[in-house]
Scaffold this motif. Structure first.
Motif, PDB file in Angstrom:
ATOM      1  N   LEU A 146      -8.832  -6.410  13.499  1.00 39.47           N
ATOM      2  CA  LEU A 146      -7.676  -6.015  12.707  1.00 39.47           C
ATOM      3  C   LEU A 146      -7.509  -6.931  11.501  1.00 39.47           C
ATOM      4  CD1 LEU A 146      -5.239  -4.117  12.464  1.00 39.47           C
ATOM      5  CD2 LEU A 146      -3.957  -5.708  13.916  1.00 39.47           C
ATOM      6  N   ALA A 147      -7.625  -8.227  11.709  1.00 44.44           N
ATOM      7  CA  ALA A 147      -7.520  -9.169  10.594  1.00 44.44           C
ATOM      8  C   ALA A 147      -8.632  -8.923   9.578  1.00 44.44           C
ATOM      9  CB  ALA A 147      -7.575 -10.609  11.111  1.00 44.44           C
ATOM     10  N   ALA A 148      -9.835  -8.647  10.060  1.00 47.55           N
ATOM     11  CA  ALA A 148     -10.957  -8.375   9.159  1.00 47.55           C
ATOM     12  C   ALA A 148     -10.718  -7.101   8.354  1.00 47.55           C
ATOM     13  CB  ALA A 148     -12.256  -8.259   9.951  1.00 47.55           C
ATOM     14  N   ALA A 149     -10.217  -6.056   9.001  1.00 52.86           N
ATOM     15  CA  ALA A 149      -9.952  -4.803   8.295  1.00 52.86           C
ATOM     16  C   ALA A 149      -8.874  -4.998   7.236  1.00 52.86           C
ATOM     17  CB  ALA A 149      -9.515  -3.728   9.298  1.00 52.86           C
ATOM     18  N   LEU A 150      -7.840  -5.772   7.553  1.00 52.12           N
ATOM     19  CA  LEU A 150      -6.799  -6.053   6.563  1.00 52.12           C
ATOM     20  C   LEU A 150      -7.383  -6.783   5.359  1.00 52.12           C
ATOM     21  CD1 LEU A 150      -4.054  -7.037   9.113  1.00 52.12           C
ATOM     22  CD2 LEU A 150      -3.761  -5.265   7.367  1.00 52.12           C
ATOM     23  N   ARG A 151      -8.247  -7.738   5.603  1.00 50.78           N
ATOM     24  CA  ARG A 151      -8.887  -8.458   4.489  1.00 50.78           C
ATOM     25  C   ARG A 151      -9.718  -7.500   3.632  1.00 50.78           C
ATOM     26  NH1 ARG A 151      -9.531 -14.564   4.854  1.00 50.78           N
ATOM     27  NH2 ARG A 151      -7.799 -15.138   6.231  1.00 50.78           N
ATOM     28  N   LEU A 152     -10.417  -6.592   4.285  1.00 50.07           N
ATOM     29  CA  LEU A 152     -11.204  -5.617   3.536  1.00 50.07           C
ATOM     30  C   LEU A 152     -10.304  -4.712   2.698  1.00 50.07           C
ATOM     31  CD1 LEU A 152     -13.859  -4.646   6.218  1.00 50.07           C
ATOM     32  CD2 LEU A 152     -14.361  -5.649   3.982  1.00 50.07           C
ATOM     33  N   PHE A 153      -9.195  -4.271   3.270  1.00 53.82           N
ATOM     34  CA  PHE A 153      -8.268  -3.427   2.516  1.00 53.82           C
ATOM     35  C   PHE A 153      -7.741  -4.184   1.294  1.00 53.82           C
ATOM     36  CE2 PHE A 153      -6.685   0.330   5.222  1.00 53.82           C
ATOM     37  CZ  PHE A 153      -7.951   0.525   5.761  1.00 53.82           C
ATOM     38  N   GLY A 154      -7.472  -5.474   1.476  1.00 51.90           N
ATOM     39  CA  GLY A 154      -7.057  -6.278   0.338  1.00 51.90           C
ATOM     40  C   GLY A 154      -8.146  -6.406  -0.696  1.00 51.90           C
ATOM     41  N   ARG A 155      -9.359  -6.592  -0.244  1.00 52.60           N
ATOM     42  CA  ARG A 155     -10.494  -6.716  -1.165  1.00 52.60           C
ATOM     43  C   ARG A 155     -10.689  -5.446  -1.979  1.00 52.60           C
ATOM     44  NH1 ARG A 155     -16.338  -9.068   0.705  1.00 52.60           N
ATOM     45  NH2 ARG A 155     -15.004 -10.911   0.852  1.00 52.60           N
ATOM     46  N   TYR A 156     -10.461  -4.296  -1.362  1.00 54.84           N
ATOM     47  CA  TYR A 156     -10.661  -3.025  -2.054  1.00 54.84           C
ATOM     48  C   TYR A 156      -9.425  -2.557  -2.829  1.00 54.84           C
ATOM     49  CZ  TYR A 156     -15.182  -2.381   0.165  1.00 54.84           C
ATOM     50  OH  TYR A 156     -16.488  -2.529   0.559  1.00 54.84           O
ATOM     51  N   GLY A 157      -8.394  -3.387  -2.877  1.00 55.03           N
ATOM     52  CA  GLY A 157      -7.246  -3.067  -3.699  1.00 55.03           C
ATOM     53  C   GLY A 157      -6.320  -2.019  -3.121  1.00 55.03           C
ATOM     54  N   PHE A 158      -6.204  -1.959  -1.799  1.00 58.84           N
ATOM     55  CA  PHE A 158      -5.360  -0.945  -1.164  1.00 58.84           C
ATOM     56  C   PHE A 158      -3.913  -1.408  -0.993  1.00 58.84           C
ATOM     57  CE2 PHE A 158      -9.262   0.941   1.215  1.00 58.84           C
ATOM     58  CZ  PHE A 158      -9.730   1.449   0.019  1.00 58.84           C
ATOM     59  N   GLU A 159      -3.593  -2.607  -1.478  1.00 61.25           N
ATOM     60  CA  GLU A 159      -2.224  -3.089  -1.387  1.00 61.25           C
ATOM     61  C   GLU A 159      -1.388  -2.545  -2.536  1.00 61.25           C
ATOM     62  OE1 GLU A 159      -1.554  -7.258   0.367  1.00 61.25           O
ATOM     63  OE2 GLU A 159      -3.385  -7.454  -0.807  1.00 61.25           O
ATOM     64  N   GLU A 160      -0.133  -2.272  -2.243  1.00 64.64           N
ATOM     65  CA  GLU A 160       0.839  -1.893  -3.268  1.00 64.64           C
ATOM     66  C   GLU A 160       2.135  -2.605  -2.897  1.00 64.64           C
ATOM     67  OE1 GLU A 160       1.992  -0.034  -6.817  1.00 64.64           O
ATOM     68  OE2 GLU A 160       0.013  -0.158  -5.888  1.00 64.64           O
ATOM     69  N   GLY A 161       2.246  -3.858  -3.319  1.00 66.54           N
ATOM     70  CA  GLY A 161       3.390  -4.659  -2.898  1.00 66.54           C
ATOM     71  C   GLY A 161       3.357  -4.904  -1.405  1.00 66.54           C
ATOM     72  N   VAL A 162       4.433  -4.528  -0.727  1.00 65.56           N
ATOM     73  CA  VAL A 162       4.497  -4.729   0.724  1.00 65.56           C
ATOM     74  C   VAL A 162       4.194  -3.445   1.493  1.00 65.56           C
ATOM     75  CG1 VAL A 162       6.143  -6.632   0.539  1.00 65.56           C
ATOM     76  CG2 VAL A 162       6.999  -4.279   0.746  1.00 65.56           C
ATOM     77  N   SER A 163       3.741  -2.415   0.795  1.00 62.68           N
ATOM     78  CA  SER A 163       3.413  -1.152   1.458  1.00 62.68           C
ATOM     79  C   SER A 163       2.050  -1.236   2.122  1.00 62.68           C
ATOM     80  CB  SER A 163       3.426  -0.006   0.444  1.00 62.68           C
ATOM     81  OG  SER A 163       4.702   0.138  -0.144  1.00 62.68           O
ATOM     82  N   GLY A 164       1.885  -0.464   3.183  1.00 60.86           N
ATOM     83  CA  GLY A 164       0.604  -0.384   3.881  1.00 60.86           C
ATOM     84  C   GLY A 164       0.612  -1.193   5.160  1.00 60.86           C
ATOM     85  N   HIS A 165      -0.029  -0.655   6.172  1.00 60.17           N
ATOM     86  CA  HIS A 165      -0.029  -1.317   7.466  1.00 60.17           C
ATOM     87  C   HIS A 165      -1.177  -0.810   8.325  1.00 60.17           C
ATOM     88  CE1 HIS A 165       2.913   2.042   7.366  1.00 60.17           C
ATOM     89  NE2 HIS A 165       3.578   1.262   6.556  1.00 60.17           N
ATOM     90  N   LEU A 166      -1.738  -1.713   9.111  1.00 59.68           N
ATOM     91  CA  LEU A 166      -2.751  -1.379  10.100  1.00 59.68           C
ATOM     92  C   LEU A 166      -2.259  -1.886  11.442  1.00 59.68           C
ATOM     93  CD1 LEU A 166      -4.422  -1.731   7.304  1.00 59.68           C
ATOM     94  CD2 LEU A 166      -6.414  -1.798   8.811  1.00 59.68           C
ATOM     95  N   THR A 167      -2.481  -1.111  12.478  1.00 55.53           N
ATOM     96  CA  THR A 167      -2.063  -1.509  13.812  1.00 55.53           C
ATOM     97  C   THR A 167      -3.178  -1.280  14.814  1.00 55.53           C
ATOM     98  OG1 THR A 167      -1.096   0.678  14.269  1.00 55.53           O
ATOM     99  CG2 THR A 167       0.377  -1.008  13.377  1.00 55.53           C
ATOM    100  N   ALA A 168      -3.124  -2.058  15.897  1.00 56.39           N
ATOM    101  CA  ALA A 168      -4.073  -1.902  17.004  1.00 56.39           C
ATOM    102  C   ALA A 168      -3.309  -2.001  18.316  1.00 56.39           C
ATOM    103  CB  ALA A 168      -5.154  -2.974  16.936  1.00 56.39           C
TER     104      ALA A 168
END
Length: 261
Positions: free
Chosen positions: A34-56
């Motif tokens: 989960l932490a790795a996927a979040l880092r990847l999402f950040g790397r690919y620019g999927f953040e928009e402020g505090v929006s977006g979430h991944l859960t397991a």
């Protein structure tokens, strides 16, 4: 020199999803992914402020799930930052607040889909663009056929989702599928592993980009129904998604080993 002898296939290395001897090992594995996927999402620019979430989903307390902290950049999340959230949306382990929109949507999906381990949602650029058109992905490339007749559209928008009833409607719209387009909002994907859910989101975002680009350039040629179905059978399983995700996991885990902290 004699002609080279083929190496028996059983001696060749091929990664498959791991098995775990204890629930503690499985929990640690899910949190690392989960932490790795979040880092990847950040790397690919999927953040928009505090929006977006991944859960397991937690492997022991199956009505609880691990989530990213509210207000923390995807690029900085490590295993120790993750939150464990119960069915009421209360943090039972962790030091930060949880995104209430994350709880509202993800809790209903985890409840409705016991087969789902992970849920990914973010406000990615091309996913939002396609969602604004209120249309589904079309079978115009080999890769997008993984979603052929296996994604849906939530065809309404009423604001930021914090209402349990609307979250239930979103879960109902997802149904048995692997992905959902939230009109005027973005994309959501699920999987039987964190890796699968993350891969589906990554490749769905790229498929949105391809569809928008192709339609801007002309009239795409659709893959016929039979071929699209056969391609989905080949590419559309969570196991294939897990396999596809491994090169990305290798990249982030080797380049940013602090994510395991």
């Amino acid at each position: 020199m004699p002609y080279p002898t083929p190496i028996p296939t059983e001696q060749l290395q091929f990664a498959m999803p791991p098995t775990h001897a204890t629930v503690e090992e499985e929990r640690r594995h899910r949190k690392e992914r989960l932490a790795a996927a979040l880092r990847l999402f950040g790397r690919y620019g999927f953040e928009e402020g505090v929006s977006g979430h991944l859960t397991a989903r937690d492997p022991e307390f199956t009505d609880c799930f691990w989530a990213n902290p509210f207000g923390m950049s995807f690029r900085h999340v490590s295993v120790s930052d993750l939150l464990l959230v119960d069915r009421e949306g209360q943090v039972v382990e962790g030091r930060h607040h949880v995104n209430q929109a994350a709880f509202a949507i993800h809790a209903q999906i985890h409840a409705a889909r016991p087969d789902v381990v992970a849920v990914a949602h973010s406000h990615s650029t091309y996913g939002r663009a396609l969602s604004a058109l209120g249309e589904l992905l079309e079978p115009i490339t080999q890769d997008v056929c993984a979603f052929y007749e296996d994604h849906a559209l939530f065809d309404e928008y009423t604001g930021v989702v914090v209402d349990e009833a609307e979250a239930r409607r979103i879960a109902a719209a997802l149904g048995p599928h692997k992905a959902l387009i939230l009109r005027n909002h973005g994309l959501l994907t699920v999987g039987d592993s964190v890796d699968a859910a993350a891969w589906w989101f990554l490749t769905m975002e790229r498929s949105c980009k391809v569809q928008l680009t192709a339609k801007a350039a002309g009239k795409p040629v659709l893959i016929d129904h039979g071929s699209a179905m056969r391609t989905r059978e080949q590419l559309g399983s969570d196991l294939v998604a897990w396999i596809n995700h491994q090169p990305l996991y290798q990249q982030i885990s080797r380049e940013e080993p602090d994510l395991f902290g």
